[in-house]
Design an enzyme around this catalytic site. Structure first.
Site, short mmCIF file in Angstrom:
data_model
loop_
_atom_site.label_atom_id
_atom_site.label_comp_id
_atom_site.label_asym_id
_atom_site.label_seq_id
_atom_site.Cartn_x
_atom_site.Cartn_y
_atom_site.Cartn_z
N GLN A 23 3.40 -2.32 -7.24
CA GLN A 23 4.63 -1.89 -7.90
C GLN A 23 5.87 -1.85 -7.02
OE1 GLN A 23 3.98 1.47 -10.43
NE2 GLN A 23 6.11 1.72 -10.97
N ASN A 83 -3.91 -19.94 -2.25
CA ASN A 83 -4.74 -19.33 -1.22
C ASN A 83 -3.98 -19.36 0.10
OD1 ASN A 83 -6.66 -18.47 0.59
ND2 ASN A 83 -8.15 -20.08 0.12
N LYS A 85 -4.70 -18.09 2.89
CA LYS A 85 -5.54 -18.18 4.08
C LYS A 85 -5.92 -19.63 4.41
CE LYS A 85 -7.36 -13.53 3.44
NZ LYS A 85 -8.56 -12.68 3.23
N ASN A 106 5.33 -7.64 -0.04
CA ASN A 106 5.06 -6.22 0.19
C ASN A 106 3.62 -5.98 0.60
OD1 ASN A 106 4.17 -6.72 -2.55
ND2 ASN A 106 4.18 -4.53 -2.95
N ALA A 150 -0.45 2.39 2.71
CA ALA A 150 0.30 3.43 1.98
C ALA A 150 0.38 3.09 0.49
CB ALA A 150 1.71 3.57 2.56
N ASP A 182 7.05 4.14 -5.06
CA ASP A 182 7.17 2.72 -5.41
C ASP A 182 8.54 2.40 -5.99
OD1 ASP A 182 4.60 1.88 -4.66
OD2 ASP A 182 3.75 2.58 -6.53
#
Length: 409
Positions: A23, A83, A85, A106, A150, A182
């Site tokens: 969010q 993807n 990675k 984020n 967090a 948020d």
């Protein structure tokens, strides 16, 4: 949103590539989308944005569950699955970034840099890009909490507001106003993005916008540090009537902080003589007499009224008061309806009740409101093929090969 409406919106032409979840950033990019920005959301194959896995949830047409956190933060966006990675996935994002004004993420602090998609990586291929990070404790300044994960409730607790509002020996109440951590971070991220866009108009330069959720909540809960510095401790808000009072059908909140308002209050509740009573000569006197004198009188006056009627009568006298609405009362409130502040998302799993999510609180006189034209949240990876074809010119065969290799989905 139809093209005619989109062309009139103030952020039409602004393009955002969002590597986002949950969010804190998705709310910001949704707000920007509501104002006309084109937002392409990058999600990992398989599970997608972790907000899709939240509860409660509805079932999408493909049989996947779509959680409430995702539904209320992703209206009007497009979704691609990459993807990150896989080196080829990373390269796709770098190639896409050159077509966008803003690249936003984020993840936990440093995660994008470790993937080779941090600010320096994006700036190397697109120097004019605005890069936005939203994390618990920021990316650009060393802090003892930088490695901590967090959520909103964590930074809210650290802001001091839970302890300030805690009563006696009771445990703190997490998330007392929803995801303040948020939404607060999202609003500051939105401000940072708009300011950076304006700065780029003037200078031609991109830059890094770094938002820490902890910082945002400290700003939102400003009274904690400010009141401490001015001598108030342990939740003391100073001599002020800001309390809940009982009416016939529930509670209303009344705030009185000035002598003329107190004089109006005691007149409304049938005790005008208290305006000159020495017991109420100071604001501290109001609090000293609150439980024994004022509360019984206010609640006796309100006993025959609904909480809305009591608040209305107080408002008519120039006093700030409002009813404590339940969830059922909020969704049927006439102000909410008049301001189009709830958007309906039709269910795709046979449930008659639409999903309700807050509308756009930003009203502008020269911008059309389109509460029914914001677009539904995207299904997972719904736009992968079209975005890669339109932005990067990939052929159907190239897209199919990347999908077969698990680079996209």
């Amino acid at each position: 949103m139809n093209d005619a409406v989109a062309r009139q919106l103030p952020l039409a032409g602004v393009r955002i590539l969002a590597l986002e979840q949950m969010q804190a950033l998705p709310y910001a990019t949704q707000l920007l989308a509501r104002l006309g920005a084109d937002v392409v959301k990058v999600e990992p194959p398989g599970t997608g944005d972790s907000g899709r896995g939240s509860l409660p949830a509805m079932t999408a047409p493909d049989g996947r569950k779509v959680g409430a956190t995702f539904l209320r933060n992703n209206l009007g966006k497009r979704s691609i699955c990459v993807n990150l990675k896989d080196p080829r996935g990373r390269q796709l994002v770098l190639d896409l970034a050159t077509h966008f004004d803003v690249v936003a993420e984020n993840s936990k602090a440093g995660a994008m840099a470790r993937l080779g998609l941090g600010y320096s990586d994006i700036a190397a291929v697109h120097p004019a890009a605005i890069y936005v990070s939203v994390s618990g404790f920021g990316n650009t300044v060393p802090t003892p909490y930088q490695e901590w994960p967090a959520y909103a409730s964590i930074v809210e607790a650290m802001s001091g507001i839970y302890e300030m509002k805690r009563i006696g020996d009771q445990p703190p109440t997490p998330a007392p106003v929803g995801a303040l951590g948020d939404i607060g971070a999202a609003l500051y991220a939105t401000i940072g993005i708009l300011a950076a866009l304006r700065h780029r108009e003037a200078t031609g330069h991109g830059q890094y916008v770094d938002i820490a959720m902890f910082d945002a909540v400290i700003a939102m809960t400003d009274i904690v540090a400010n009141f401490w510095s001015m001598g108030l401790r342990n939740g003391d808000l100073g001599p002020l009537i800001m309390h809940g009072f009982r009416a016939r059908d529930g509670w209303f909140i009344l705030q009185v902080g000035r002598q003329p308002h107190f004089d109006r209050l005691v007149e409304v509740i049938g005790h005008p003589e208290w305006a000159s009573d020495h017991r109420f000569a100071t604001r501290q006197g109001w609090l000293d007499q609150l439980d024994d004198v004022l509360r019984p009188a206010i609640e006796k006056w309100a006993a025959g009224k609904t909480k809305a009627e009591a608040a209305g009568a107080l408002g008519a006298a120039g006093l700030a008061a409002g009813p404590c609405l339940s969830d059922a009362e909020l969704v049927t409130d006439p102000h909410v309806a008049a301001r189009d502040m709830l958007v309906e998302i039709p269910r795709t799993d046979g449930v008659a009740q639409p999903v309700l999510t807050p509308g756009n609180p930003v009203r502008m006189s020269d911008v059309p409101a389109s509460p029914d034209g914001e677009g539904r949240p995207p299904w997972l990876g719904e736009h992968t093929g079209s975005v890669l074809a339109d932005e990067l010119g990939l052929s159907a065969e190239q897209v199919a090969a990347l999908r077969e290799d698990g680079v996209i989905a």
